[in-house]
Write an enzyme that holds these catalytic residues in place. Structure first.
Site, PDB file in Angstrom:
ATOM      1  N   ASN A   9     -46.598 -25.605  -2.826  1.00 36.38           N
ATOM      2  CA  ASN A   9     -47.583 -25.257  -1.802  1.00 36.38           C
ATOM      3  C   ASN A   9     -46.874 -24.351  -0.805  1.00 36.38           C
ATOM      4  O   ASN A   9     -46.083 -24.824   0.002  1.00 36.38           O
ATOM      5  CB  ASN A   9     -48.104 -26.540  -1.135  1.00 36.38           C
ATOM      6  CG  ASN A   9     -49.009 -26.245   0.048  1.00 36.38           C
ATOM      7  OD1 ASN A   9     -49.403 -25.087   0.268  1.00 36.38           O
ATOM      8  ND2 ASN A   9     -49.344 -27.268   0.816  1.00 36.38           N
ATOM      9  N   TRP A  10     -47.168 -23.093  -0.875  1.00 37.13           N
ATOM     10  CA  TRP A  10     -46.455 -22.117  -0.035  1.00 37.13           C
ATOM     11  C   TRP A  10     -46.966 -22.103   1.403  1.00 37.13           C
ATOM     12  O   TRP A  10     -46.388 -21.412   2.258  1.00 37.13           O
ATOM     13  CB  TRP A  10     -46.575 -20.718  -0.637  1.00 37.13           C
ATOM     14  CG  TRP A  10     -45.859 -20.539  -1.942  1.00 37.13           C
ATOM     15  CD1 TRP A  10     -45.181 -21.503  -2.658  1.00 37.13           C
ATOM     16  CD2 TRP A  10     -45.743 -19.329  -2.689  1.00 37.13           C
ATOM     17  NE1 TRP A  10     -44.657 -20.950  -3.796  1.00 37.13           N
ATOM     18  CE2 TRP A  10     -44.988 -19.615  -3.842  1.00 37.13           C
ATOM     19  CE3 TRP A  10     -46.200 -18.026  -2.502  1.00 37.13           C
ATOM     20  CZ2 TRP A  10     -44.682 -18.646  -4.802  1.00 37.13           C
ATOM     21  CZ3 TRP A  10     -45.914 -17.057  -3.458  1.00 37.13           C
ATOM     22  CH2 TRP A  10     -45.151 -17.372  -4.589  1.00 37.13           C
ATOM     23  N   LYS A  11     -48.070 -22.777   1.665  1.00 38.50           N
ATOM     24  CA  LYS A  11     -48.657 -22.825   3.009  1.00 38.50           C
ATOM     25  C   LYS A  11     -48.816 -21.391   3.563  1.00 38.50           C
ATOM     26  O   LYS A  11     -49.065 -20.472   2.775  1.00 38.50           O
ATOM     27  CB  LYS A  11     -47.805 -23.721   3.925  1.00 38.50           C
ATOM     28  CG  LYS A  11     -47.572 -25.106   3.287  1.00 38.50           C
ATOM     29  CD  LYS A  11     -46.964 -26.125   4.211  1.00 38.50           C
ATOM     30  CE  LYS A  11     -46.789 -27.446   3.462  1.00 38.50           C
ATOM     31  NZ  LYS A  11     -46.272 -28.520   4.312  1.00 38.50           N
ATOM     32  N   HIS A  95     -55.439 -31.180   2.240  1.00 36.06           N
ATOM     33  CA  HIS A  95     -54.055 -31.297   2.706  1.00 36.06           C
ATOM     34  C   HIS A  95     -54.047 -31.840   4.141  1.00 36.06           C
ATOM     35  O   HIS A  95     -54.935 -31.520   4.932  1.00 36.06           O
ATOM     36  CB  HIS A  95     -53.359 -29.929   2.648  1.00 36.06           C
ATOM     37  CG  HIS A  95     -51.877 -30.040   2.856  1.00 36.06           C
ATOM     38  ND1 HIS A  95     -51.328 -30.163   4.104  1.00 36.06           N
ATOM     39  CD2 HIS A  95     -50.852 -30.102   1.970  1.00 36.06           C
ATOM     40  CE1 HIS A  95     -50.005 -30.286   3.976  1.00 36.06           C
ATOM     41  NE2 HIS A  95     -49.698 -30.251   2.697  1.00 36.06           N
ATOM     42  N   GLU A  97     -52.468 -31.009   6.677  1.00 36.14           N
ATOM     43  CA  GLU A  97     -52.503 -29.970   7.722  1.00 36.14           C
ATOM     44  C   GLU A  97     -53.934 -29.490   7.937  1.00 36.14           C
ATOM     45  O   GLU A  97     -54.309 -29.143   9.061  1.00 36.14           O
ATOM     46  CB  GLU A  97     -51.566 -28.812   7.330  1.00 36.14           C
ATOM     47  CG  GLU A  97     -50.104 -29.218   7.507  1.00 36.14           C
ATOM     48  CD  GLU A  97     -49.144 -28.591   6.526  1.00 36.14           C
ATOM     49  OE1 GLU A  97     -49.490 -27.587   5.874  1.00 36.14           O
ATOM     50  OE2 GLU A  97     -48.019 -29.117   6.391  1.00 36.14           O
ATOM     51  N   GLU A 167     -49.183 -37.678  -0.060  1.00 39.96           N
ATOM     52  CA  GLU A 167     -48.265 -37.045   0.877  1.00 39.96           C
ATOM     53  C   GLU A 167     -48.260 -37.826   2.190  1.00 39.96           C
ATOM     54  O   GLU A 167     -49.149 -37.620   3.040  1.00 39.96           O
ATOM     55  CB  GLU A 167     -48.689 -35.605   1.150  1.00 39.96           C
ATOM     56  CG  GLU A 167     -48.695 -34.732  -0.092  1.00 39.96           C
ATOM     57  CD  GLU A 167     -48.502 -33.262   0.244  1.00 39.96           C
ATOM     58  OE1 GLU A 167     -47.606 -32.659  -0.335  1.00 39.96           O
ATOM     59  OE2 GLU A 167     -49.224 -32.729   1.108  1.00 39.96           O
ATOM     60  N   GLY A 173     -42.324 -31.891   5.902  1.00 44.19           N
ATOM     61  CA  GLY A 173     -41.595 -30.932   6.727  1.00 44.19           C
ATOM     62  C   GLY A 173     -40.628 -31.576   7.706  1.00 44.19           C
ATOM     63  O   GLY A 173     -40.128 -30.924   8.622  1.00 44.19           O
ATOM     64  N   SER A 213     -41.037 -33.532   1.816  1.00 39.33           N
ATOM     65  CA  SER A 213     -39.580 -33.311   1.809  1.00 39.33           C
ATOM     66  C   SER A 213     -38.936 -33.526   0.440  1.00 39.33           C
ATOM     67  O   SER A 213     -37.835 -34.072   0.340  1.00 39.33           O
ATOM     68  CB  SER A 213     -38.902 -34.187   2.873  1.00 39.33           C
ATOM     69  OG  SER A 213     -39.381 -33.844   4.162  1.00 39.33           O
ATOM     70  N   GLY A 234     -43.422 -28.367  -0.546  1.00 37.60           N
ATOM     71  CA  GLY A 234     -43.635 -27.367   0.493  1.00 37.60           C
ATOM     72  C   GLY A 234     -42.417 -26.478   0.634  1.00 37.60           C
ATOM     73  O   GLY A 234     -42.158 -25.594  -0.186  1.00 37.60           O
ATOM     74  N   GLY A 235     -41.621 -26.728   1.673  1.00 37.24           N
ATOM     75  CA  GLY A 235     -40.484 -25.876   2.020  1.00 37.24           C
ATOM     76  C   GLY A 235     -39.587 -25.483   0.856  1.00 37.24           C
ATOM     77  O   GLY A 235     -39.229 -24.303   0.717  1.00 37.24           O
TER      78      GLY A 235
HETATM   79  P1  13P Z   1     -42.487 -30.209   2.590  1.00 42.17           P
HETATM   80  O1  13P Z   1     -42.009 -30.263   1.147  1.00 42.17           O
HETATM   81  O2  13P Z   1     -42.073 -28.990   3.295  1.00 42.17           O
HETATM   82  O3  13P Z   1     -42.188 -31.486   3.300  1.00 42.17           O
HETATM   83  O4  13P Z   1     -44.102 -30.132   2.498  1.00 42.17           O
HETATM   84  C1  13P Z   1     -44.787 -31.008   1.708  1.00 42.17           C
HETATM   85  C2  13P Z   1     -46.204 -30.575   1.613  1.00 42.17           C
HETATM   86  O5  13P Z   1     -46.945 -30.637   2.573  1.00 42.17           O
HETATM   87  C3  13P Z   1     -46.681 -30.044   0.340  1.00 42.17           C
HETATM   88  O6  13P Z   1     -48.056 -29.890   0.332  1.00 42.17           O
END
Ligand code: 13P
Length: 254
Positions: A9-11, A95, A97, A167, A173, A213, A234-235
């Site tokens: 997920n590149w956000k 998600h 967010e 999640e 994050g 994470s 994510g990251g």
């Molecule tokens: P991180 O891997 O950066 O914690 O993000 C997880 C995430 O929200 C994937 O959708």
């Protein structure tokens, strides 16, 4: 056996040229991805370019959101048929967010799941509790409410086409991963909910990803848990080497 699915997920990251560059690197670093479904989810704007670079690979393409109407006066939104036409096969829905910053609820999640399924997009539906809910012992209750609301009216056949991502919001994050045991406990709870609602056979086929994470260092142990079927990253999905290492390490546990 459930085939693992690992999605990035590149956000809100990567311009079109940067997205093309990252996918080119991922293609190079991932030589064998036959044992796992790999998916990248760039921003809407980069989907069509990403689709072109992904041709002739078995890496899948996903969007990060959608709107439930096909078309009309909904300024700023993007619909399921538009995603499909741009080459997306998956779409992340609900998600944390989006729930936190954009007012998404279990009801909007439900409408979006139905719209995605109508256009044969695979929904990756996110659930997860915030820290206060975990600390007050409400995590299971929160997950159950999210499942009941989000999946209302979804048939067993439709559920079989979905992916669920657990999640925990406190792990996103933050560098603070759920322990394998903490994650497994919730994954098992979700699968039990699926079994109670749709039957044991169906429950055994639905893939449940963990997200929060995930890194090359913790992928193997998390993946070794009975009910963890992959990751929503994510990251660490924003760099080809760490994303590829997560996939490689996960396979060594499977
Ligand atoms: P991180 O891997 O950066 O914690 O993000 C997880 C995430 O929200 C994937 O959708």
């Amino acid at each position: 056996m459930r085939k693992p699915i690992i999605a990035g997920n590149w956000k809100l990251n990567k311009t079109n040229p940067e997205a093309v560059e990252l996918i080119t690197q991922i293609r190079r670093d991932l030589t064998d991805v036959s044992k796992v479904d790999v998916v990248v989810c760039p921003v809407f704007l980069a989907l069509a370019d990403a689709h072109d670079v992904l041709l002739e690979t078995n890496i899948g393409l996903g969007a990060q959101n959608l709107y439930w109407e096909d078309s009309g006066a909904f300024t700023g939104e993007v619909s399921a048929p538009m995603l499909k036409a741009a080459g997306a096969q998956y779409v992340i829905i609900g998600h944390s967010e989006r729930r936190q910053y954009f007012g998404e609820t279990d009801q909007t999640v439900n409408k979006k799941i139905k719209a995605a399924l109508k256009y044969d997009l695979t929904p990756i539906v996110c659930v997860g509790e915030v820290l206060a809910e975990r600390e007050s012992g409400k995590a299971f209750e929160v997950i159950k409410t999210q499942c009941q609301g989000g999946f209302a009216g979804i048939t067993a056949a439709e559920m079989g086409r979905l992916v669920i991502a657990y999640e925990p919001v406190w792990a996103i994050g933050t560098g603070k991963t759920a322990t394998p045991a903490q994650a497994q406990e919730v994954h098992q709870f979700i699968r039990k909910w699926l079994a109670d609602t749709y039957g044991q056979d169906l429950a055994q086929t639905v893939r449940i990803q963990y997200g929060g994470s995930v890194k090359p260092e913790n992928a193997k142990e998390l993946m070794g848990q009975a009910d963890i079927d992959g990751f929503l990253v994510g990251g660490a999905s924003l760099k080809a080497d760490s994303f590829a290492a997560i996939i490689k390490n996960s396979l060594s546990a499977a």
